[in-house]
Design an enzyme around this catalytic site. Structure first.
Site, PDB file in Angstrom:
ATOM      1  N   LYS A   1      86.626  33.356  88.425  1.00  0.00           N
ATOM      2  CA  LYS A   1      87.573  34.605  88.658  1.00  0.00           C
ATOM      3  C   LYS A   1      88.242  34.521  89.665  1.00  0.00           C
ATOM      4  O   LYS A   1      89.598  34.547  89.488  1.00  0.00           O
ATOM      5  CB  LYS A   1      86.914  35.788  88.858  1.00  0.00           C
ATOM      6  CG  LYS A   1      85.916  36.875  87.433  1.00  0.00           C
ATOM      7  CD  LYS A   1      85.307  38.011  87.453  1.00  0.00           C
ATOM      8  CE  LYS A   1      84.574  38.622  88.565  1.00  0.00           C
ATOM      9  NZ  LYS A   1      83.248  37.747  88.260  1.00  0.00           N
TER      10      LYS A   1
ATOM     11  N   ARG B   1      83.429  47.235  88.689  1.00  0.00           N
ATOM     12  CA  ARG B   1      82.283  47.099  87.998  1.00  0.00           C
ATOM     13  C   ARG B   1      81.057  48.009  87.377  1.00  0.00           C
ATOM     14  O   ARG B   1      79.860  47.043  87.522  1.00  0.00           O
ATOM     15  CB  ARG B   1      81.682  45.883  89.971  1.00  0.00           C
ATOM     16  CG  ARG B   1      82.051  44.291  89.735  1.00  0.00           C
ATOM     17  CD  ARG B   1      81.218  44.183  90.754  1.00  0.00           C
ATOM     18  NE  ARG B   1      81.032  43.085  90.817  1.00  0.00           N
ATOM     19  CZ  ARG B   1      81.782  41.930  91.604  1.00  0.00           C
ATOM     20  NH1 ARG B   1      82.282  42.313  92.033  1.00  0.00           N
ATOM     21  NH2 ARG B   1      81.475  40.179  91.624  1.00  0.00           N
TER      22      ARG B   1
ATOM     23  N   ARG C   1      78.517  25.657  93.684  1.00  0.00           N
ATOM     24  CA  ARG C   1      79.593  26.384  94.177  1.00  0.00           C
ATOM     25  C   ARG C   1      79.990  26.342  96.230  1.00  0.00           C
ATOM     26  O   ARG C   1      78.854  26.174  96.439  1.00  0.00           O
ATOM     27  CB  ARG C   1      80.178  28.202  94.122  1.00  0.00           C
ATOM     28  CG  ARG C   1      80.940  28.457  94.632  1.00  0.00           C
ATOM     29  CD  ARG C   1      81.219  29.814  93.342  1.00  0.00           C
ATOM     30  NE  ARG C   1      80.659  30.621  93.655  1.00  0.00           N
ATOM     31  CZ  ARG C   1      80.900  31.949  93.332  1.00  0.00           C
ATOM     32  NH1 ARG C   1      81.605  32.390  92.472  1.00  0.00           N
ATOM     33  NH2 ARG C   1      80.352  32.857  93.499  1.00  0.00           N
TER      34      ARG C   1
ATOM     35  N   ARG D   1      78.122  30.190 100.027  1.00  0.00           N
ATOM     36  CA  ARG D   1      77.996  31.966  99.903  1.00  0.00           C
ATOM     37  C   ARG D   1      76.108  32.518  99.819  1.00  0.00           C
ATOM     38  O   ARG D   1      75.683  31.710  99.055  1.00  0.00           O
ATOM     39  CB  ARG D   1      78.720  32.277  98.973  1.00  0.00           C
ATOM     40  CG  ARG D   1      80.066  32.610  98.897  1.00  0.00           C
ATOM     41  CD  ARG D   1      80.818  33.228  97.435  1.00  0.00           C
ATOM     42  NE  ARG D   1      80.237  34.397  97.052  1.00  0.00           N
ATOM     43  CZ  ARG D   1      81.236  35.127  95.934  1.00  0.00           C
ATOM     44  NH1 ARG D   1      82.025  34.856  95.872  1.00  0.00           N
ATOM     45  NH2 ARG D   1      80.135  35.913  95.701  1.00  0.00           N
TER      46      ARG D   1
ATOM     47  N   ARG E   1      72.306  38.734  90.749  1.00  0.00           N
ATOM     48  CA  ARG E   1      74.066  39.214  90.466  1.00  0.00           C
ATOM     49  C   ARG E   1      73.978  38.732  88.775  1.00  0.00           C
ATOM     50  O   ARG E   1      74.187  39.760  87.863  1.00  0.00           O
ATOM     51  CB  ARG E   1      74.931  38.058  90.940  1.00  0.00           C
ATOM     52  CG  ARG E   1      74.699  38.431  92.881  1.00  0.00           C
ATOM     53  CD  ARG E   1      76.042  37.279  92.814  1.00  0.00           C
ATOM     54  NE  ARG E   1      76.679  37.183  92.889  1.00  0.00           N
ATOM     55  CZ  ARG E   1      77.416  35.633  92.734  1.00  0.00           C
ATOM     56  NH1 ARG E   1      76.779  34.729  93.368  1.00  0.00           N
ATOM     57  NH2 ARG E   1      78.664  35.604  93.029  1.00  0.00           N
TER      58      ARG E   1
HETATM   59  P1  AMP Z   1      82.164  38.690  94.122  1.00  0.00           P
HETATM   60  O1  AMP Z   1      82.850  37.938  95.325  1.00  0.00           O
HETATM   61  O2  AMP Z   1      83.820  39.799  93.279  1.00  0.00           O
HETATM   62  O3  AMP Z   1      81.607  38.149  93.069  1.00  0.00           O
HETATM   63  O4  AMP Z   1      81.671  39.953  94.759  1.00  0.00           O
HETATM   64  C1  AMP Z   1      80.605  39.703  95.853  1.00  0.00           C
HETATM   65  C2  AMP Z   1      79.992  40.828  96.122  1.00  0.00           C
HETATM   66  O5  AMP Z   1      80.850  41.969  96.586  1.00  0.00           O
HETATM   67  C3  AMP Z   1      79.430  41.440  94.932  1.00  0.00           C
HETATM   68  O6  AMP Z   1      78.186  40.662  94.572  1.00  0.00           O
HETATM   69  C4  AMP Z   1      78.934  42.688  95.885  1.00  0.00           C
HETATM   70  O7  AMP Z   1      77.556  42.824  96.468  1.00  0.00           O
HETATM   71  C5  AMP Z   1      79.853  43.448  96.162  1.00  0.00           C
HETATM   72  N1  AMP Z   1      81.793  43.500  95.590  1.00  0.00           N
HETATM   73  C6  AMP Z   1      82.650  43.848  95.197  1.00  0.00           C
HETATM   74  N2  AMP Z   1      83.126  43.438  94.173  1.00  0.00           N
HETATM   75  C7  AMP Z   1      82.517  45.402  93.998  1.00  0.00           C
HETATM   76  C8  AMP Z   1      83.150  46.245  93.502  1.00  0.00           C
HETATM   77  N3  AMP Z   1      83.742  46.617  92.910  1.00  0.00           N
HETATM   78  N4  AMP Z   1      81.063  47.329  93.321  1.00  0.00           N
HETATM   79  C9  AMP Z   1      80.223  46.901  94.400  1.00  0.00           C
HETATM   80  N5  AMP Z   1      80.360  46.097  94.588  1.00  0.00           N
HETATM   81  C10 AMP Z   1      81.418  44.593  94.632  1.00  0.00           C
END
Ligand code: AMP
Length: 216
Positions: free
Chosen positions: A13, A90, A129, A162, A173
């Site tokens: 994504k 999410r 990554r 990360r 996750r």
């Molecule tokens: P991502 O970069 O999209 O993988 O997001 C990294 C982390 O941010 C996730 O593992 C969650 O802890 C938090 N996060 C991002 N978007 C959301 C969301 N829509 N709802 C809840 N937590 C989120």
């Protein structure tokens, strides 16, 4: 157009959304990037969210719903007629809140597109990554390494991993995705808005599939 880009962690994504946004002149809204900016700035929100993020858990729904509402209210619709949501919604509660908020302004989500990648490949991708701390260019230390160790080819910035790409957080996750985010796919499928595309190929090939899905 309002597009939700979905898929498990490591599906691509973060690689595809900015490319698509540039191609179709959309704003790219990544809740993960927004949260990481809050963490880096050590805001109250960032400090609260970091605990959830590092463990691979979701930040509470209401925090995320408020965050996205504020972001969308600030979006300059004239500069960007379209929006790509990356990492939101999410949970089904988030999807419902988003629909309610859009409905109130006469809008709706046009399409949810899922990048489908099998589990073993996701784990391989997440394990290697790295991202440029400066310009955010994504790398994979084995499959697409930078030409100079630890430095971005694009801007020379430092490559960082990360914290939530550590194995324990990755396992969590993926579990959280299955339990809380996979039902969102069904939510959009029931509304006839879901398209699933194969995210297993090289980034350029996935991008072609994504673009034709958006244009169809
Ligand atoms: P991502 O970069 O999209 O993988 O997001 C990294 C982390 O941010 C996730 O593992 C969650 O802890 C938090 N996060 C991002 N978007 C959301 C969301 N829509 N709802 C809840 N937590 C989120």
């Amino acid at each position: 157009m309002r597009i939700v880009l979905m898929g498990p962690p490591g599906a691509g994504k973060g690689t595809q959304a900015p490319r698509l946004a540039e191609k179709i002149n959309a704003s790219h809204v990544s809740t993960g990037d927004m949260l990481r900016a809050e963490v880096a700035a050590r805001t109250r929100l960032g400090l609260m969210a970091k605990k959830f993020m590092d463990a691979g858990d979701l930040v509470p729904d209401q925090v995320m719903i408020d965050m996205i509402a504020a972001r969308m209210a600030n979006d300059d619709d004239n500069a960007h007629p379209s929006i790509i949501l990356d990492g939101f919604p999410r949970t089904v509660s988030q999807a419902e809140a988003l629909d309610d908020a859009l409905q109130a302004t006469g809008g709706a989500i046009d399409a949810a597109i899922m990048l489908d990648v099998e589990r073993g490949e996701l784990v391989r991708r997440l394990a290697g990554r790295a991202t440029c701390a400066n310009c955010k260019t994504p790398y994979h230390l084995t499959f697409s390494p930078p030409s100079k160790d630890g430095a971005c080819d694009n801007c020379g910035g430092e490559l960082v991993r990360r914290p939530d790409d550590q194995p324990e957080a990755v396992r969590n996750r993926l579990r959280v995705y299955d339990e809380q985010t996979a039902p969102v796919l069904e939510y959009y499928r029931a509304k006839n808005k879901l398209t699933v595309i194969d995210g297993a190929g090289a980034p350029d090939d996935v991008f072609k599939l994504l673009l034709s899905s958006v244009r169809s």
